[in-house]
Scaffold this active site. Structure first.
Site, PDB file in Angstrom:
ATOM      1  CD  GLU B 211      -1.837  -2.501   1.008  1.00  0.00           C
ATOM      2  OE1 GLU B 211      -1.433  -2.597   2.686  1.00  0.00           O
ATOM      3  OE2 GLU B 211      -1.953  -3.170   0.743  1.00  0.00           O
ATOM      4  CG  ASN B 295      -1.688  -4.694  -2.894  1.00  0.00           C
ATOM      5  OD1 ASN B 295      -1.700  -5.546  -2.711  1.00  0.00           O
ATOM      6  ND2 ASN B 295      -1.661  -3.512  -3.941  1.00  0.00           N
ATOM      7  CG  ASP B 337      -5.123  -4.917  -1.306  1.00  0.00           C
ATOM      8  OD1 ASP B 337      -5.457  -4.926   0.037  1.00  0.00           O
ATOM      9  OD2 ASP B 337      -4.279  -4.545  -1.530  1.00  0.00           O
TER      10      ASP B 337
END
Lengths: 178, 619
Positions: B211, B295, B337
């Site tokens: 992230e 991801n 994700d």
């Protein structure tokens, strides 16, 4: 031969010294300029750097958000909250995630406008970036205005009243709303 | 033959057809005659002694299967608490304690303090403590709690990753540091939460930060010195990804040069993530390691058109050189994700009559894959839980078919995407039973509403953009999870225990056909591996997101242990009734709670005031 060498060496040293001095003076000036803009004369020394319950000298200065009367400040701050990726850590609703909830009355590093400004400007130990390295102060005050609009921050200390440092950051019972 | 006997025989002949199904059902209940559902077998290489638990997954194949059988379906109802250990920290507890000989090793979440506990004494008894002292800056960069998912023991050393991007090795006898290697920079948004994995004389470690727009990698360090031997990235040119002419992906769309660059907009791969924070498996016979990648970054797919190789993928690599043997991408151009980091369980099994050497992988995207681990060919792809992002899987191309209605556009809210970002199974690992041939998996039953926001990359801040609310598939307060039994040869669920809260614990199986798992609202359960019947439950003081283990103590008793300390992705449930506060306690169970007690002479006796050392007359 050796005299020329010594002379060349001396010239190089002088150039280096001038360069280093110039760099030092310039960066000092930049830092001083930033500090002068961020806090009015004399206030920087008066605001405690951190919470040291009972040990900080009581301050008698009130530092409100200089944009307190700007009706657009909170709205601009909300845009910045998303653009600067604050929402990524604190949540799009500012209710926390990787970073703490900014809507409640619990403030690790103080919940008055000046405390929140400093946390954003200086960064903090558990990973809050130091935005003072990247942003001018006006957008940081806009972000503060947005956070103030969420309802969990404390009022700036009243004029002439000592600020009890020990009440800050403990989810103080009297969460003072703007 | 007299009339009684002939009458009996007549009755037996008449009743036999009726009793056959009854017999079959009771065979299911007792397990003595039932045969394996899948015919799958495992190689248990890499496990320690029968009574030890020397690595997170117990063995290289990641079976999490224990040969111990002192605790059985018959006596498991008498499991009681034997002892507990609180480690004083406040973040989620995800790792499995290790037991090597008479010592238990565990590492806390931040600040990653290591403890050695002497199991030969009344427990807990701390043999040594090692304070790793990671930088607290890393706390604010960890997306999903300041956790550590496990630690490794090898060559007399306890080896683990610190949140602030160091890998450290500690002498298992003395608790003194042997080596420490800095692997990456917190200022780039990188943390390390992954469990170090040791095989073939090397320590394999990977980064976190899917992230945070990091550049994802997996590295190998020398076990003796901590010196880095190689590092394989998930994004970038083939030289970074360690792909050369020996790379043989099974599917055509993964063949080509520098796909880790070309399947991205120009230069976008630099912040493309593909971090490796899950478990690693190892096939000793073919000398291959298997692991997955996270991801892609940012989590706003319109900003990165293309398949985004090699994110949401799995690699098979040579442990000596790091060169990739094959790769397979589970979710090309991931939009939700769906990390590919979940574990690979190495199993051999018959598929359509032919014996295959496979790996089984329960992906975040809700497909359970059985893949030929020598070639990367997908043999089985079945949904193990509810999903609505894809309408099917194309076995010819090896690609899922995406439902266009679930593809997010910035600023537009999609009401229900299932599974949510954390999948219907996150990193929590399953266990295999060689008797039933089934895998037992903790799962979720949830969906999300999703709004994407376009994002800019600012180093050290999230490169994210997903705004979500999560709720259960059947409304906001339905069942959020369960434990299911899966047949990997046929891609079929055999049974499922629905749970009110997510099941995010590891699972273990034992030779006596018991399955142990925990729920995120604190229930620790023992279940019959054949039928799924819950045989024992105990509520613990916090939600369970850790991995249980079972071991033999020096007292020749079998123990079962699990940490209770909720956190991590389970916190999406924190507003629900019944959710417990954070905790930091290891719970250890035995039959009747029996365990090593102090000898009588060690127990203090009351003395008269004049004899007591605290008495004024003694001063």
């Amino acid at each position: 031969m050796s005299i020329i060498r010594v002379a060349v060496g001396a010239v190089i040293l002088v150039i280096l010294a001038v360069g280093v001095t110039a760099w030092w003076v310039t960066t000092r000036a930049q830092t001083d300029a930033r500090v002068a803009v961020a806090w009015p004369e004399g206030v920087a020394a008066a605001v405690p750097q951190g919470l040291s319950a009972g040990e900080a000298p009581p301050i008698t200065v009130s530092i409100d958000n200089p944009l307190a009367n700007d009706p657009n400040a909170a709205e601009e701050g909300k845009k910045l909250f998303s653009q600067m990726n604050c929402a990524g850590c604190h949540g799009y609703d500012a209710k926390g995630g990787m970073g703490p909830d900014l809507t409640d009355i619990e403030w690790r590093y103080g919940g008055r406008p000046i405390d929140i400004f400093k946390s954003i400007y200086e960064g903090r130990a558990q990973g809050m970036p130091a935005w003072g390295n990247a942003l001018p102060t006006a957008p940081i005050w806009q972000l503060v205005a947005y956070i103030q609009s969420l309802g969990g921050t404390f009022a700036p200390s009243a004029e002439g009243q000592p600020q009890q440092a020990v009440n800050q950051g403990l989810g103080a019972q009297a969460g003072q709303k703007q | 033959m007299n009339s009684g006997t002939s009458g009996f025989l007549l009755a037996a002949i008449l009743l036999a057809p009726l009793s056959a199904p009854a017999l079959a059902q009771s065979a299911q209940a007792t397990s003595t005659t039932q045969s394996s559902y899948s015919g799958a077998t495992a190689d248990f290489a890499g496990a320690g002694q029968a009574g030890e638990w020397t690595s997170q997954a117990r063995d290289y194949a990641n079976t999490r299967y224990s040969p111990l059988d002192q605790i059985t379906p018959t006596n498991v109802g008498r499991l009681k608490l034997a002892w507990t250990f609180s480690d004083g920290t406040q973040y989620g507890h995800e790792g499995a304690p290790l037991v090597v000989g008479d010592t238990m090793y565990l590492v806390t979440p931040f600040p990653n303090t290591a403890y050695a506990l002497d199991l030969s004494k009344p427990s807990p008894s701390i043999k040594w403590k090692f304070e790793a002292d990671p930088s607290p800056q890393s706390i604010g960069k960890a997306c999903c709690d300041a956790v550590i998912r496990g630690w490794a023991y090898a060559d007399g050393k306890l080896i683990y990753n610190m949140l602030d991007d160091h890998t450290v090795a500690v002498d298992a006898n003395t608790g003194k540091q042997v080596w420490r290697t800095e692997m990456d920079k917190v200022s780039h948004g990188v943390t390390m939460t992954q469990s170090a994995f040791v095989a073939d004389g090397k320590v394999f470690v990977g980064n976190s930060g899917g992230e945070m727009g990091v550049n994802g990698w997996l590295a190998a360090l020398d076990l003796g010195t901590g010196k880095e031997l190689w590092r394989a990235h998930a994004v970038g040119p083939d030289s970074d990804v360690r792909i050369d002419a020996t790379f043989k992906p099974f599917y055509d769309w993964m063949k080509g040069k520098d796909l880790g660059v070309k399947t991205w907009p120009p230069n976008a791969w630099n912040t493309g993530a593909g971090a490796s924070w899950g478990f690693v498996s190892y096939d000793e016979k073919t000398k291959t390691i298997f692991y997955g990648t996270s991801n892609p970054g940012p989590r706003v797919p319109v900003q990165r058109p293309g398949d985004n190789l090699w994110t949401s993928s799995m690699f098979a690599r040579d442990p000596d050189t790091g060169m990739a043997k094959w790769g397979y991408q589970f979710t090309p151009h991931d939009q939700w994700d769906y990390d590919g980091v979940n574990e690979a369980v190495l199993l051999d099994m018959p598929i359509e009559g032919k014996m295959r050497q496979t790996l089984v992988h329960f992906d975040r995207n809700t497909y359970a894959y059985t893949i030929d681990r020598n070639t990367g060919e997908v043999l089985v792809a079945g949904n193990f839980a509810y999903q609505n992002w894809s309408t099917g899987f194309d076995m010819k191309t090896g690609r899922p078919i995406v439902d266009p209605a679930r593809e997010p556009k910035p600023g537009v809210k999609i009401d229900k995407v299932c599974p949510p970002d954390i999948g219907q199974k996150d990193w929590e690992p399953p266990a295999f039973s060689p008797a039933t041939g089934l895998l037992y998996v903790g799962v979720f039953n949830i969906c999300m509403s999703l709004t994407d926001h376009e994002v800019s990359y600012i180093a050290g801040t999230p490169y994210d953009g997903m705004e979500m609310q999560r709720f259960s598939v059947d409304g906001s307060d339905g069942n959020w999870g369960g434990l299911l039994a899966w047949d990997p040869a046929h891609g079929k669920k055999i049974w499922e225990i629905p749970e009110k809260f997510m099941v995010m614990s590891g699972v273990i199986t034992t030779a006596s056909n018991l399955v142990f798992y925990g729920t995120t609202d604190g229930w620790f359960r023992a279940v019959d591996a054949w039928t799924g019947k819950v045989l024992w439950s105990q509520k613990l003081g916090s939600g369970i997101i850790g991995q249980p283990i079972t071991y033999m103590g020096p007292d020749q008793r079998q123990y079962v242990a699990v940490a209770a300390g909720v956190g991590g992705a389970a916190m999406v449930q924190q507003a629900r009734d019944g959710f417990l506060p954070r905790g930091n306690t290891l719970y250890v169970f035995s039959i009747n709670g029996d365990t090593i007690t102090a000898p009588n002479e060690d127990t203090p006796s009351a003395v008269s005031p004049s004899e007591a050392s605290s008495s004024p007359s003694q001063q």
